[in-house]
Design an enzyme around this catalytic site. Structure first.
Site, PDB file in Angstrom:
ATOM      1  N   HIS A  99      -0.975   4.960  -1.905  1.00 19.06           N
ATOM      2  CA  HIS A  99      -0.066   5.845  -1.187  1.00 19.06           C
ATOM      3  C   HIS A  99      -0.657   6.274   0.154  1.00 19.06           C
ATOM      4  O   HIS A  99       0.029   6.264   1.181  1.00 19.06           O
ATOM      5  CB  HIS A  99       0.232   7.087  -2.037  1.00 19.06           C
ATOM      6  CG  HIS A  99       1.189   6.825  -3.147  1.00 19.06           C
ATOM      7  ND1 HIS A  99       1.414   7.711  -4.170  1.00 19.06           N
ATOM      8  CD2 HIS A  99       2.000   5.761  -3.395  1.00 19.06           C
ATOM      9  CE1 HIS A  99       2.324   7.219  -4.998  1.00 19.06           C
ATOM     10  NE2 HIS A  99       2.689   6.035  -4.551  1.00 19.06           N
ATOM     11  N   SER A 128       0.827  -1.205   0.000  1.00 20.95           N
ATOM     12  CA  SER A 128       0.000   0.000   0.000  1.00 20.95           C
ATOM     13  C   SER A 128       0.862   1.256   0.000  1.00 20.95           C
ATOM     14  O   SER A 128       0.521   2.263   0.599  1.00 20.95           O
ATOM     15  CB  SER A 128      -0.926  -0.001   1.231  1.00 20.95           C
ATOM     16  OG  SER A 128      -0.178  -0.206   2.402  1.00 20.95           O
TER      17      SER A 128
END
Length: 285
Positions: free
Chosen positions: A227, A176
């Site tokens: 992000h 992630s």
């Protein structure tokens, strides 16, 4: 305490707690931080994270010279990750097969190298994509900003956590947004120390995050949600790690594993509920 009692008559602990202190290298910066070894006052910019507390630049350099062991204080994990990321950037450019592959690698090239693709995981069992995605980038600009962030902030976090825990955090937030996970961890670290000289590095980190998010928003092949997820995972991991006493090393290690375990649970749930035969897999493209 009598009014006529001079400062020299006060106990040392009272004098230290009531007298404003300023960084010994930056006399214009008031600070509450002190070097854990020599106790000189230091600002957030001069503080070098140590296993316990922080060191001033002089003591940090002396520690490296005293140990004298090859690679002990070198950020080898950071350098290795930078090398892998760079290698994968050129590999994607080569597989794209055009002169623009370095600036904008094709989706096919990224898929072959292990880009995150839910259908490929659900339908073909390619779970390894959860790991390979952390070293892939959507072009030269994306790679440049992430590499700069890793080069600038990675060594600090590697010294703070230690090499193994640093890599564990990188891997734990990798699916992630690994770089954002590291930046999130540093944001949590300096936020907790914002009144002790950590406000300046905190502001620099937030500026880097905003710039990176802006660049990513201009590139459709970059997932900003990943992000943001990585950032939140890093903040959570460091918040838990920092809340545990330094003497409890086992519990601290478990705190860094929280993002990884949460990611595994979410991935399993996502695959279990993924509709079969969606036609969205990139396998064989």
């Amino acid at each position: 305490m009598p009014d006529d009692q001079g400062q020299s008559d006060r106990p040392e602990w009272l004098t230290k707690s009531t007298t404003p202190t300023f960084c010994y290298r930056h006399p214009d910066r008031q600070t509450g931080l002190r070097c854990s070894r020599c106790e000189r006052p230091i600002c957030g910019e001069c503080a070098n994270p140590a296993p316990v507390g922080q060191l001033c630049p002089d003591d940090a350099r002396a520690t490296v010279r005293a140990r004298g062991l090859p690679g002990t204080e070198r950020p080898l994990a950071t350098w290795t990750l930078l090398g892998i990321n760079t290698f994968m950037l050129f590999a994607a450019a080569l597989l794209t097969g055009s002169g623009f592959g370095l600036l904008d690698p094709s989706a096919r090239a990224l898929c072959r190298l292990g880009a995150l693709n839910a259908a490929a995981i659900a339908e073909s069992g390619q779970w390894w994509r959860l790991l390979t995605v952390m070293v892939l980038h959507g072009g030269l600009l994306h790679w440049a900003f992430n590499s700069w962030a890793l080069w600038a902030f990675g060594p600090t976090l590697e010294r703070l956590l230690g090499r193994v825990r640093f890599v564990a955090l990188y891997v734990g937030t990798g699916a992630s947004g690994a770089i954002f996970g590291l930046l999130g961890a540093l944001v949590a670290y300096f936020f907790r120390r914002r009144r002790e000289g950590g406000s300046a590095p905190l502001q620099n980190l937030l500026l880097v995050l905003l710039l990176n998010l802006f660049i990513a928003s201009r590139n459709p092949s970059i997932d900003n949600l990943a992000h943001i997820g990585g950032f939140l995972a890093g903040v959570t991991a460091m918040g838990l790690y920092d809340a545990v006493a330094p003497t409890n090393r086992g519990l601290r290690a478990a705190a860094l594993a929280v993002p990884f375990l949460a990611g595994v649970v979410l991935a399993v749930l996502g695959v279990a509920n993924y509709p079969p035969g969606s036609g969205l897999t990139c396998v064989g493209a």
